[in-house]
Design an enzyme around this catalytic site. Sequence first.
Site, PDB file in Angstrom:
ATOM      1  N   ASP A 127     -10.803  -0.899   4.425  1.00  0.00           N
ATOM      2  CA  ASP A 127     -12.025  -1.354   5.100  1.00  0.00           C
ATOM      3  C   ASP A 127     -13.265  -0.645   4.570  1.00  0.00           C
ATOM      4  O   ASP A 127     -14.386  -1.090   4.808  1.00  0.00           O
ATOM      5  CB  ASP A 127     -11.899  -1.155   6.616  1.00  0.00           C
ATOM      6  CG  ASP A 127     -11.514   0.276   6.967  1.00  0.00           C
ATOM      7  OD1 ASP A 127     -12.361   1.168   6.843  1.00  0.00           O
ATOM      8  OD2 ASP A 127     -10.345   0.505   7.365  1.00  0.00           O
ATOM      9  N   ASP A 163       0.743   0.919  -4.024  1.00  0.00           N
ATOM     10  CA  ASP A 163       1.450   1.591  -2.943  1.00  0.00           C
ATOM     11  C   ASP A 163       1.140   3.090  -3.015  1.00  0.00           C
ATOM     12  O   ASP A 163       1.435   3.736  -4.027  1.00  0.00           O
ATOM     13  CB  ASP A 163       2.955   1.329  -3.154  1.00  0.00           C
ATOM     14  CG  ASP A 163       3.802   1.987  -2.085  1.00  0.00           C
ATOM     15  OD1 ASP A 163       3.259   2.773  -1.287  1.00  0.00           O
ATOM     16  OD2 ASP A 163       5.005   1.697  -2.056  1.00  0.00           O
ATOM     17  N   GLY A 164       0.537   3.618  -1.965  1.00  0.00           N
ATOM     18  CA  GLY A 164       0.126   5.017  -1.960  1.00  0.00           C
ATOM     19  C   GLY A 164       1.284   5.975  -2.211  1.00  0.00           C
ATOM     20  O   GLY A 164       1.104   7.041  -2.804  1.00  0.00           O
ATOM     21  N   GLU A 200      -5.236   1.300  -1.892  1.00  0.00           N
ATOM     22  CA  GLU A 200      -4.927   0.374  -0.786  1.00  0.00           C
ATOM     23  C   GLU A 200      -3.842  -0.591  -1.263  1.00  0.00           C
ATOM     24  O   GLU A 200      -3.965  -1.183  -2.333  1.00  0.00           O
ATOM     25  CB  GLU A 200      -6.218  -0.367  -0.390  1.00  0.00           C
ATOM     26  CG  GLU A 200      -6.039  -1.609   0.454  1.00  0.00           C
ATOM     27  CD  GLU A 200      -5.465  -1.348   1.845  1.00  0.00           C
ATOM     28  OE1 GLU A 200      -6.053  -0.570   2.601  1.00  0.00           O
ATOM     29  OE2 GLU A 200      -4.401  -1.941   2.164  1.00  0.00           O
ATOM     30  N   ASP A 217      -5.504   7.321   5.551  1.00  0.00           N
ATOM     31  CA  ASP A 217      -6.169   6.451   6.532  1.00  0.00           C
ATOM     32  C   ASP A 217      -5.256   5.238   6.720  1.00  0.00           C
ATOM     33  O   ASP A 217      -5.558   4.134   6.267  1.00  0.00           O
ATOM     34  CB  ASP A 217      -7.535   6.048   5.984  1.00  0.00           C
ATOM     35  CG  ASP A 217      -8.309   5.181   6.952  1.00  0.00           C
ATOM     36  OD1 ASP A 217      -7.908   5.074   8.124  1.00  0.00           O
ATOM     37  OD2 ASP A 217      -9.323   4.589   6.522  1.00  0.00           O
ATOM     38  N   SER A 218      -4.148   5.471   7.389  1.00  0.00           N
ATOM     39  CA  SER A 218      -3.081   4.469   7.410  1.00  0.00           C
ATOM     40  C   SER A 218      -3.056   3.684   8.715  1.00  0.00           C
ATOM     41  O   SER A 218      -3.760   4.005   9.668  1.00  0.00           O
ATOM     42  CB  SER A 218      -1.735   5.178   7.248  1.00  0.00           C
ATOM     43  OG  SER A 218      -1.467   5.930   8.407  1.00  0.00           O
TER      44      SER A 218
END
Length: 286
Positions: free
Chosen positions: A89, A140-141, A109, A158-159
């Site tokens: 976001d 994928d983090g 993200e 920030d999941s």
Amino acid sequence: MQTKELWFTENYSDDARFSFRVDAQLYTHKSRYQQIDIYDTPQFGRVLVLDGCVMLTEKDEFIYHEMITHPALALHPDIRTVLVIGGGDGGCVRELLQYPGIQQIDLCEIDRDVIKACRKYLPQTAEKLDDIRVELHIADGIRFVRQKKNAYDLIIVDSTDPFGPGEGLFTREFYGNCFGALTENGLLVNQHESPYYREDALAMQRAHRQLSAVFPQASVYQVHIPTYPSGHWLFGLAAKTPLDPTVFDEAAWNALGIPTRYYNTALHKGAFALPNYVKELLNEKA
Ligand code: AG3
């Protein structure tokens, strides 16, 4: 004839729910990873919902995004490189870009559709995603961080909640890889769920247990977020080199002149003082 009222409801538990009126559904899409919805609401402005859970509202996202960023930056004024995991976001990035010392922000993200939808419908958070200091990685983090060594002064997780795509971001293995990706005095901040409803509290305990197993120091601080379950939310702050998270140069942070509506240096110190029941939950052994 009466026009039909539209309401959104998030289930907080089997026995508690939270609802608000919706003026319009601006966006709805099932991506490869999750259901994405954006609503326009009279009470909270625009609202981003992933898999039925409120991620942010225009009215109170400042609380979350200020509090997931400024405490770490106040504690470690030399942060130059930052990795944000999740956060499509753009809210974290917006806050981080206010620090002239930050040279590079990697945003990792997993779901490109989240970024696309936020760019279109949530400019309040997404407006800075194109800044020159920001590099977007659609990945994928968990995998991304595995390949990084000694690369970031700060990692912000920030999941979503630890169900669905966010699940792996609450594991010991992931935190171990974050540890390796951080520089010597590096910090990790994560959204740490809520102590209140049972499922959230279990997730919070698990996150704390895993972080404490990997980092020599894992602290927890609290915030009030009206549109999250119970309104009582926690963040974790883990340090590679132990520190007292309430001791820092307040005058130096204030001299930066960063405008904030929630964070201030007195609140920073107070946020680490936790209610007894939360301390007990955090200290419970598995
Ligand atoms: N990520 C944390 C959302 C947790 C909310 N949980 C819920 N509503 N059940 C928010 C991302 C904002 N950048």
